[in-house]
Design a protein around this motif. Structure first.
Motif, PDB file in Angstrom:
ATOM      1  N   GLN B 103       0.876  -1.332  -0.165  1.00  0.00           N
ATOM      2  CA  GLN B 103      -0.159   0.155  -0.076  1.00  0.00           C
ATOM      3  C   GLN B 103       0.915   1.258   0.117  1.00  0.00           C
ATOM      4  N   GLN B 104       2.034   1.082   0.748  1.00  0.00           N
ATOM      5  CA  GLN B 104       2.898   2.330   0.975  1.00  0.00           C
ATOM      6  C   GLN B 104       3.469   2.682  -0.473  1.00  0.00           C
ATOM      7  N   GLN B 105       3.671   1.705  -1.255  1.00  0.00           N
ATOM      8  CA  GLN B 105       4.287   1.806  -2.879  1.00  0.00           C
ATOM      9  C   GLN B 105       3.176   2.677  -3.494  1.00  0.00           C
ATOM     10  N   CYS B 106       1.965   2.092  -3.547  1.00  0.00           N
ATOM     11  CA  CYS B 106       1.304   2.566  -4.321  1.00  0.00           C
ATOM     12  C   CYS B 106       0.789   3.922  -3.753  1.00  0.00           C
ATOM     13  N   SER B 107       0.619   4.219  -2.430  1.00  0.00           N
ATOM     14  CA  SER B 107       0.581   5.508  -1.976  1.00  0.00           C
ATOM     15  C   SER B 107       1.626   6.576  -2.503  1.00  0.00           C
ATOM     16  N   LEU B 108       2.732   6.098  -2.663  1.00  0.00           N
ATOM     17  CA  LEU B 108       3.724   6.904  -3.217  1.00  0.00           C
ATOM     18  C   LEU B 108       3.418   7.329  -4.530  1.00  0.00           C
ATOM     19  N   GLU B 109       3.194   6.238  -5.568  1.00  0.00           N
ATOM     20  CA  GLU B 109       2.663   6.576  -6.768  1.00  0.00           C
ATOM     21  C   GLU B 109       1.707   7.422  -6.950  1.00  0.00           C
ATOM     22  N   VAL B 110       0.484   7.299  -6.227  1.00  0.00           N
ATOM     23  CA  VAL B 110      -0.599   8.080  -6.148  1.00  0.00           C
ATOM     24  C   VAL B 110       0.013   9.670  -5.717  1.00  0.00           C
ATOM     25  N   CYS B 111       0.727   9.723  -4.854  1.00  0.00           N
ATOM     26  CA  CYS B 111       1.234  11.328  -4.556  1.00  0.00           C
ATOM     27  C   CYS B 111       1.963  11.643  -5.917  1.00  0.00           C
ATOM     28  N   HIS B 112       2.653  10.957  -6.426  1.00  0.00           N
ATOM     29  CA  HIS B 112       3.614  11.469  -7.680  1.00  0.00           C
ATOM     30  C   HIS B 112       2.376  11.833  -8.851  1.00  0.00           C
ATOM     31  N   CYS B 113       1.305  11.047  -9.032  1.00  0.00           N
ATOM     32  CA  CYS B 113       0.332  11.192 -10.057  1.00  0.00           C
ATOM     33  C   CYS B 113      -0.162  12.886  -9.588  1.00  0.00           C
TER      34      CYS B 113
END
Ligand SMILES: [Zn+2]
Ligand SMILES: [Zn+2]
Ligand SMILES: [Zn+2]
Lengths: 228, 440
Positions: B103-113
């Motif tokens: 989830q952490q990894q995905c969360s970072l990706e969302v932040c980037h988007c």
């Protein structure tokens, strides 16, 4: 593909064999059967005055009041009972302003009016504010293939509060909102007149209109509304 | 006069406050555009033929978005550009929870988007815990002073999201908008609304998150799609969230119009249960004769004996009583509770299942969101019926195995024959599980 004007489901407009063989004119459906079933058509016995559904055919207390107050009785006939479906319909047609809905009951309303064999049909007008915002007269909208004359004119007495937003007692005490158009006397005298409105609620609006028409001495005066 | 109700919105004359006099800054634009025999609504982009939507005196209206207040040639749109007038908060996130590494990894990706204002699809399987993965990105965007909205086609999703977000961002005022409310609109940095409400916004949001993009009515509704585009600032970003992306979104991904990332594992790190198919070509006629497919009877028997709770789906409301009668032939003493969307006792019946007072529930539709039972199997009779879209079938399958104690759960479909939707659902689950296996 036709969609129901009320619920948007797709209407199956395929003709049944019975319809084809009946030689009756084919009526294009505008609403689906499920929606159509929600409306209640008024059948006798009803009040001899306002036409509302009753157990016996006699004058309701409201109409007795009107007769005593006005010195005459307005005979009204309506197509539908004012139930939840009718209320929703008026909401969508009149207040949301979906002018397409004028077609839904126009045929049946025409039959009801034609069966009364009037000389002249007069619709209840809407005021200028309504014309500016709604952009149509909901009564005239439903008068399809019917000759009518706009002999009643809305007086602009800055009535900002819409009739439908008023409480019952407020409605009963509203001032005359209409006046007669040119040559009304000549056109009305000794003729059978039918006033047409959308909903008969307290009778106040129609009796205001009827008072003016009565002053021109028609041979007979009745009214027709979509709902009562 | 305060005119913040017009910031980033386009309102009709009749939606303005009484006695309101617009200042010189307010932009006024026509509500409809006439092109020969057609007329276009500038709010929902629907084009009608003028003969169908004519009012008296050469006026016209839009029937398509009329539920939101009628657009017509009698009215105009009032608009003020979005000024982002918000107090800055350094770190608005008050949520204290933690994310799994995935989830952490995905969360970072969302932040980037959100930071780069990307148009992006996040494909997260049901039960992945996607709301929590948005928190960091929302927090950062808020401290950048951006205006944000989270929209969903479904009111119940909005109603569920609102308290969760209000808890996570305790010091931020959130505006909640949907068709069933009376509370007035207020100008807020963060808005949660139904996708219908987006029709009133114009170039408002720096980032817009659309949850459950594939839920009715959004997926097939051109007007809502248009509203989404129009609600975002020209420089703004858009994040679509779904567990079951439809062909339209996937096409956009293929054409590289939008980016994509996957969260193919559920929050407990397990794969989605895969669909097992049993063919029962005559189940329709069997049920009419008060019979059930043999394999279905067996499957039910095992679960009754082993006390394993399950949901059983049938295609139509009328099938519920047929099923109940048929079942009683095989299990005369077994209590059988059926429920459907319009059932007045729906909530009570769902509660019975939740409290484990009954072992199974027979139903037609996916019970609404939030209605999840932790340890269940899912059985579908007649999964090939047209009422089940592939998205619905994936959602139904996703009801199984949602708890850590029993993360797998069975998903069994009985079909008359293979349908396109069943194949698509099976394929979609296989596809995400393939992605998931690489991460496990
Ligand atoms: Zn209908
Ligand atoms: Zn009466
Ligand atoms: Zn529109």
């Amino acid at each position: 593909m036709i969609q129901c004007l009320l619920c948007n489901t797709i209407i199956d407009n395929q003709l049944s064999l019975v319809q084809i063989l009946s030689f009756k004119p084919i009526v294009e459906k505008t609403i689906c059967d499920d929606c159509a079933d929600q409306f209640e058509y008024l059948k006798p016995p009803f009040c001899d005055g306002c036409g509302k559904k009753q157990i016996v055919e006699e004058l309701c207390s409201d109409c007795q009041m009107w007769r005593d107050k006005s010195g005459y009785l307005l005979h009204n006939r309506s197509l539908l009972a004012y139930n939840e479906a009718t209320k929703q319909f008026m909401q969508q047609y009149k207040f949301a302003g979906d002018f397409r809905l004028r077609q839904v009951f126009s045929d049946e309303l025409r039959h009801l009016i034609n069966d009364l064999h009037a000389d002249l049909i007069i619709p209840i007008p809407v005021n200028e504010y309504t014309w500016k915002t709604r952009g149509f007269n909901q009564v005239v909208g439903m008068l399809n293939n019917i000759n009518y004359e706009n002999l009643l004119i809305s007086k602009n007495n800055n009535q900002h509060k819409l009739q439908s937003h008023k409480k019952r007692y407020e409605r009963l005490f509203t001032k005359q909102p209409f006046k007669l158009g040119d040559q009304s006397l000549k056109k009305i005298k000794d003729k059978k007149i039918i006033l047409v409105d959308d909903v008969y609620t307290t009778g106040r609006t129609l009796y205001h209109a009827a008072d003016l028409v009565q002053s021109c001495q028609p041979s007979e005066l009745m009214s027709v509304t979509l709902a009562r | 006069m305060n005119e913040d109700f017009l910031y980033g919105r386009r309102l009709l004359i009749q939606e303005l406050p009484l006695n309101y006099k617009p200042s010189d800054q307010v932009g006024i634009s026509p509500a409809m555009e006439l092109k020969k025999t057609m007329i276009r609504c500038t709010r929902c982009n629907y084009t009608s033929s003028i003969s169908e939507v004519a009012l008296p005196q050469n006026q016209y209206f839009c029937p398509k978005c009329i539920a939101l207040g009628r657009v017509s040639t009698l009215t105009k749109f009032y608009h003020l550009p979005e000024p982002n007038q918000f107090p800055t908060v350094a770190d608005p996130l008050t949520w204290q929870g933690t994310l799994s590494p995935l989830q952490q990894q995905c969360s970072l990706e969302v932040c980037h988007c959100l930071q780069r204002h990307f148009k992006h699809l996040l494909w997260a399987v049901t039960g992945a815990g996607k709301t929590e993965m948005l928190f960091a990105a929302i927090s950062q965007a808020l401290s950048r002073g951006e205006r944000l909205a989270i929209a969903s086609p479904r009111v119940d999703v909005c109603l569920e999201l609102y308290p969760r977000l209000q808890l996570a961002f305790a010091n931020i005022e959130i505006c909640l908008l949907h068709g069933r409310q009376d509370e007035p609109y207020s100008y807020r940095q963060l808005t949660i609304c139904t996708t219908h409400q987006l029709l009133r916004f114009y170039h408002a949001f720096d980032n817009l998150i659309v949850d459950e993009v594939d839920a009715f009515p959004y997926a097939e509704n051109q007007q809502l799609y248009f509203a989404t585009q129009q609600a975002i600032k020209p420089s703004g970003g858009c994040l679509f969230l779904t567990a079951t992306p439809g062909p339209k979104l996937l096409r956009q991904v293929k054409r590289k119009e939008i980016g994509i990332s996957y969260l193919p594992l559920r929050y407990h790190g397990h794969l989605l249960p895969e669909i097992k198919v049993k063919l029962a070509p005559t189940w329709r006629s069997q049920i009419k004769q008060k019979k059930l497919p043999r394999t279905l009877v067996q499957a039910i028997k095992i679960r009754l004996v082993q006390h394993r709770p399950f949901l059983l789906f049938v295609p139509h409301v009328a099938d519920l009583s047929l099923f109940k009668i048929s079942l009683s032939k095989y299990f005369p003493k077994q209590e059988c509770v059926t429920v459907h969307a319009a059932d007045k006792k729906r909530l009570e019946k769902v509660q019975l299942m939740r409290d484990q007072k009954i072992l199974f529930l027979v139903t037609t539709s996916i019970l609404e969101r939030g209605v999840t039972f932790p340890d269940i199997d899912v059985l579908v009779l007649g999964a090939d019926d047209n009422v089940f879209s592939s998205a619905a079938l994936v959602q139904i399958a996703g009801r199984a195995g949602r708890s850590l104690s029993r993360p797998t759960g069975d998903v069994l479909f009985w079909l008359g024959s293979y349908s396109v939707n069943v194949r698509a659902a099976i394929k979609q689950i296989k596809f995400v599980n393939q992605k998931g296996r690489k991460l496990q």
